[in-house]
Design a protein around this motif. Structure first.
Motif, PDB file in Angstrom:
ATOM      1  N   PRO A   4      13.772  11.376   3.715  1.00  0.00           N
ATOM      2  CA  PRO A   4      13.092  12.142   4.766  1.00  0.00           C
ATOM      3  C   PRO A   4      11.649  12.449   4.363  1.00  0.00           C
ATOM      4  CG  PRO A   4      14.526  13.571   3.523  1.00  0.00           C
ATOM      5  CD  PRO A   4      14.796  12.177   3.009  1.00  0.00           C
ATOM      6  N   PRO A   5      10.792  12.797   5.325  1.00  0.00           N
ATOM      7  CA  PRO A   5       9.406  13.158   4.991  1.00  0.00           C
ATOM      8  C   PRO A   5       9.364  14.343   4.040  1.00  0.00           C
ATOM      9  CG  PRO A   5       9.643  12.809   7.351  1.00  0.00           C
ATOM     10  CD  PRO A   5      11.038  12.822   6.784  1.00  0.00           C
ATOM     11  N   GLY A   6       8.375  14.333   3.110  1.00  0.00           N
ATOM     12  CA  GLY A   6       8.234  15.430   2.168  1.00  0.00           C
ATOM     13  C   GLY A   6       7.309  15.075   1.041  1.00  0.00           C
ATOM     14  N   TRP A   7       7.134  16.054   0.125  1.00  0.00           N
ATOM     15  CA  TRP A   7       6.291  15.848  -1.053  1.00  0.00           C
ATOM     16  C   TRP A   7       7.157  15.272  -2.175  1.00  0.00           C
ATOM     17  CZ3 TRP A   7       1.200  16.073  -0.770  1.00  0.00           C
ATOM     18  CH2 TRP A   7       0.602  16.845   0.231  1.00  0.00           C
ATOM     19  N   TYR A   8       6.675  14.161  -2.735  1.00  0.00           N
ATOM     20  CA  TYR A   8       7.391  13.497  -3.829  1.00  0.00           C
ATOM     21  C   TYR A   8       6.384  13.118  -4.894  1.00  0.00           C
ATOM     22  CZ  TYR A   8      11.096  13.140  -0.335  1.00  0.00           C
ATOM     23  OH  TYR A   8      12.034  13.429   0.613  1.00  0.00           O
ATOM     24  N   ARG A   9       6.919  12.856  -6.123  1.00  0.00           N
ATOM     25  CA  ARG A   9       6.033  12.451  -7.203  1.00  0.00           C
ATOM     26  C   ARG A   9       5.386  11.129  -6.840  1.00  0.00           C
ATOM     27  NH1 ARG A   9       5.572  14.356 -12.076  1.00  0.00           N
ATOM     28  NH2 ARG A   9       7.539  15.495 -11.895  1.00  0.00           N
ATOM     29  N   ASP A  10       4.058  11.094  -7.060  1.00  0.00           N
ATOM     30  CA  ASP A  10       3.281   9.905  -6.710  1.00  0.00           C
ATOM     31  C   ASP A  10       3.589   8.802  -7.722  1.00  0.00           C
ATOM     32  OD1 ASP A  10       1.458   8.022  -5.955  1.00  0.00           O
ATOM     33  OD2 ASP A  10      -0.297   9.353  -6.013  1.00  0.00           O
ATOM     34  N   LEU A  16       0.902  14.097 -10.032  1.00  0.00           N
ATOM     35  CA  LEU A  16       0.628  14.640  -8.702  1.00  0.00           C
ATOM     36  C   LEU A  16       1.802  14.396  -7.782  1.00  0.00           C
ATOM     37  CD1 LEU A  16      -3.063  13.397  -8.186  1.00  0.00           C
ATOM     38  CD2 LEU A  16      -2.310  15.697  -8.877  1.00  0.00           C
ATOM     39  N   GLU A  17       1.802  15.121  -6.687  1.00  0.00           N
ATOM     40  CA  GLU A  17       2.754  14.882  -5.615  1.00  0.00           C
ATOM     41  C   GLU A  17       2.022  14.239  -4.455  1.00  0.00           C
ATOM     42  OE1 GLU A  17       4.534  18.596  -4.647  1.00  0.00           O
ATOM     43  OE2 GLU A  17       5.968  18.531  -6.299  1.00  0.00           O
ATOM     44  N   ARG A  18       2.772  13.398  -3.710  1.00  0.00           N
ATOM     45  CA  ARG A  18       2.162  12.660  -2.600  1.00  0.00           C
ATOM     46  C   ARG A  18       3.076  12.770  -1.391  1.00  0.00           C
ATOM     47  NH1 ARG A  18      -0.079   6.441  -3.272  1.00  0.00           N
ATOM     48  NH2 ARG A  18      -1.147   6.288  -1.244  1.00  0.00           N
ATOM     49  N   TRP A  19       2.460  12.811  -0.226  1.00  0.00           N
ATOM     50  CA  TRP A  19       3.255  13.011   0.998  1.00  0.00           C
ATOM     51  C   TRP A  19       3.843  11.695   1.482  1.00  0.00           C
ATOM     52  CZ3 TRP A  19       5.515  16.753   3.414  1.00  0.00           C
ATOM     53  CH2 TRP A  19       5.972  16.572   4.728  1.00  0.00           C
ATOM     54  N   TRP A  20       5.171  11.759   1.665  1.00  0.00           N
ATOM     55  CA  TRP A  20       5.939  10.631   2.228  1.00  0.00           C
ATOM     56  C   TRP A  20       6.285  10.992   3.648  1.00  0.00           C
ATOM     57  CZ3 TRP A  20       7.362   5.744   1.351  1.00  0.00           C
ATOM     58  CH2 TRP A  20       8.435   5.220   2.065  1.00  0.00           C
ATOM     59  N   ASP A  21       5.815  10.173   4.651  1.00  0.00           N
ATOM     60  CA  ASP A  21       6.004  10.528   6.058  1.00  0.00           C
ATOM     61  C   ASP A  21       7.327  10.037   6.623  1.00  0.00           C
ATOM     62  OD1 ASP A  21       5.646   7.836   6.291  1.00  0.00           O
ATOM     63  OD2 ASP A  21       3.810   7.950   7.517  1.00  0.00           O
ATOM     64  N   GLY A  22       8.179   9.533   5.739  1.00  0.00           N
ATOM     65  CA  GLY A  22       9.490   9.035   6.181  1.00  0.00           C
ATOM     66  C   GLY A  22       9.551   7.535   6.290  1.00  0.00           C
ATOM     67  N   THR A  23       8.375   6.905   6.363  1.00  0.00           N
ATOM     68  CA  THR A  23       8.339   5.442   6.450  1.00  0.00           C
ATOM     69  C   THR A  23       7.375   4.841   5.446  1.00  0.00           C
ATOM     70  OG1 THR A  23       6.636   5.553   8.157  1.00  0.00           O
ATOM     71  CG2 THR A  23       8.922   5.455   8.902  1.00  0.00           C
ATOM     72  N   ALA A  24       6.318   5.624   5.061  1.00  0.00           N
ATOM     73  CA  ALA A  24       5.311   5.081   4.144  1.00  0.00           C
ATOM     74  C   ALA A  24       4.595   6.233   3.451  1.00  0.00           C
ATOM     75  CB  ALA A  24       4.315   4.212   4.898  1.00  0.00           C
ATOM     76  N   TRP A  25       3.912   5.902   2.346  1.00  0.00           N
ATOM     77  CA  TRP A  25       3.088   6.891   1.644  1.00  0.00           C
ATOM     78  C   TRP A  25       1.791   7.156   2.418  1.00  0.00           C
ATOM     79  CZ3 TRP A  25       5.252   9.554  -2.028  1.00  0.00           C
ATOM     80  CH2 TRP A  25       6.241   9.006  -2.823  1.00  0.00           C
ATOM     81  N   THR A  52       4.488   0.838  -3.953  1.00  0.00           N
ATOM     82  CA  THR A  52       3.034   0.868  -3.791  1.00  0.00           C
ATOM     83  C   THR A  52       2.656   1.850  -2.700  1.00  0.00           C
ATOM     84  OG1 THR A  52       3.141  -0.943  -2.226  1.00  0.00           O
ATOM     85  CG2 THR A  52       2.817  -1.508  -4.539  1.00  0.00           C
ATOM     86  N   ALA A  53       1.455   2.396  -2.818  1.00  0.00           N
ATOM     87  CA  ALA A  53       1.010   3.430  -1.857  1.00  0.00           C
ATOM     88  C   ALA A  53       0.652   2.799  -0.544  1.00  0.00           C
ATOM     89  CB  ALA A  53      -0.199   4.164  -2.419  1.00  0.00           C
ATOM     90  N   PRO A  54       1.223   3.271   0.541  1.00  0.00           N
ATOM     91  CA  PRO A  54       0.840   2.771   1.861  1.00  0.00           C
ATOM     92  C   PRO A  54      -0.550   3.258   2.243  1.00  0.00           C
ATOM     93  CG  PRO A  54       2.359   4.592   2.095  1.00  0.00           C
ATOM     94  CD  PRO A  54       2.254   4.306   0.610  1.00  0.00           C
ATOM     95  N   THR A  55      -1.139   2.563   3.191  1.00  0.00           N
ATOM     96  CA  THR A  55      -2.507   2.900   3.603  1.00  0.00           C
ATOM     97  C   THR A  55      -2.563   3.704   4.887  1.00  0.00           C
ATOM     98  OG1 THR A  55      -2.676   0.816   4.775  1.00  0.00           O
ATOM     99  CG2 THR A  55      -3.398   0.843   2.482  1.00  0.00           C
ATOM    100  N   THR A  56      -1.413   3.899   5.531  1.00  0.00           N
ATOM    101  CA  THR A  56      -1.439   4.628   6.810  1.00  0.00           C
ATOM    102  C   THR A  56      -1.379   6.118   6.550  1.00  0.00           C
ATOM    103  OG1 THR A  56      -0.290   2.808   7.856  1.00  0.00           O
ATOM    104  CG2 THR A  56      -0.295   4.921   9.025  1.00  0.00           C
TER     105      THR A  56
END
Length: 309
Positions: A4-10, A16-25, A52-56
């Protein structure tokens, strides 16, 4: 299964933590709120998202972590201390300036200045002295002839006089120079002119002056000669004069007597402003010499005559 969307380890920056929108970084990152509980790193082996980090990009939302770390608390406390110091400094500066506020707000200028009412360059005439009323204690009223006379300094209303029509006299008496009795150094007398005196103020004044001199310095009403009789006289003044706004005329004599300093006699004629407007004669009798009243009082009396109200 996708997490699910949330803050996760990058995955690319584990600190750092990075936001996961449920489909991509997304590009939103933050420091971990709770270092003791590291956030899980979603990956293909666990949930299937790419490492890998998404660009959206996407808007961050509140993450599952809810506790405040000591670092955040310290930052808040430091901010509160800094704010208190700033407020205290402002108060001290205001007290040093005497509490005066400096207005930095701009003011709007009007496009056209307000027009002031221009003062007239021509002064408005004002009445410097009002006409005295009959009840004024500083005037004497001739009810019969309808005028008032000012009560000048050194002059009083008549007292204990056998002579009629006396309006004012000088204060006090003295022993007459040539005959038993008491004389006064100044008198002002009025009378209504008769038809025999003439019609114009000039004719009336010229006809009256001889009688005025005889009554004052030759023989009085009871036949006495308080000054020993008149030896000579001289005309010292005559001419038209305005009396209470009306045309008048005066004749003034200097009289020489057998006894005493002699005196001045004046006959002033003008028409009354009441009734049938009959001609009025005012006689002035002033002793000459240092003890006599000021000769200028004759003019002051004339200028002060007003119609009675």
């Amino acid at each position: 299964m996708t997490p699910p969307p949330g803050w996760y380890r990058d995955p690319s920056a584990p600190h750092l933590e990075r936001w996961w929108d449920g489909t991509a970084w997304t590009e939103h990152r933050r420091a971990p709120e709770d270092a003791a509980q590291p956030a899980p790193t979603p990956g293909p082996q666990a949930y299937g998202p790419p490492a890998t980090a998404p660009t959206t990009p996407g808007p961050p939302a509140a993450g599952p972590a809810s506790g405040r770390t000591p670092k955040v608390v310290a930052l808040i406390a430091a901010g509160a201390v800094l704010l208190t110091a700033i407020v205290t400094g402002v108060i001290v500066l205001r007290e040093d300036d005497g509490g005066a506020d400096v207005d930095t707000a701009p003011t709007l200028a009007t496009s056209e200045p307000a027009q002031r009412e221009s003062a007239s360059e021509t002064p408005t005439p004002t009445e410097t002295a009002s006409e005295p009323s009959a009840d004024d204690p500083l005037v004497v009223t001739d009810e019969l002839n309808g005028f008032t006379l000012p009560l000048l300094n050194g002059w009083v209303r008549p007292r204990n006089l056998a002579e009629a029509n006396v309006l004012v006299t000088t204060d006090g008496t003295y022993e007459c120079p040539a005959d038993f009795g008491y004389c006064r150094r100044g008198k002002v007398i009025s009378r209504t002119a008769s038809a025999d005196d003439g019609t114009s103020p000039e004719a009336i004044a010229k006809a009256d002056i001889q009688d005025a001199a005889d009554d004052a310095y030759d023989r009085d009403l009871v036949g006495r000669s308080p000054f020993g009789g008149i030896k000579s006289h001289k005309v010292v003044g005559s001419g038209p004069v305005s009396v209470a706004g009306r045309s008048g005329y005066f004749v003034r004599w200097r009289v020489t007597t057998a006894e005493g300093p002699g005196g001045y006699v004046q006959s002033l004629a003008f028409r009354s402003s009441v009734g049938t407007e009959s001609p009025v004669v005012v006689r002035y009798v002033f002793d000459a010499g240092e003890d006599g009243p000021p000769l200028a009082d004759m003019d002051r009396f004339t200028k002060g005559i007003r119609p009675a109200r």
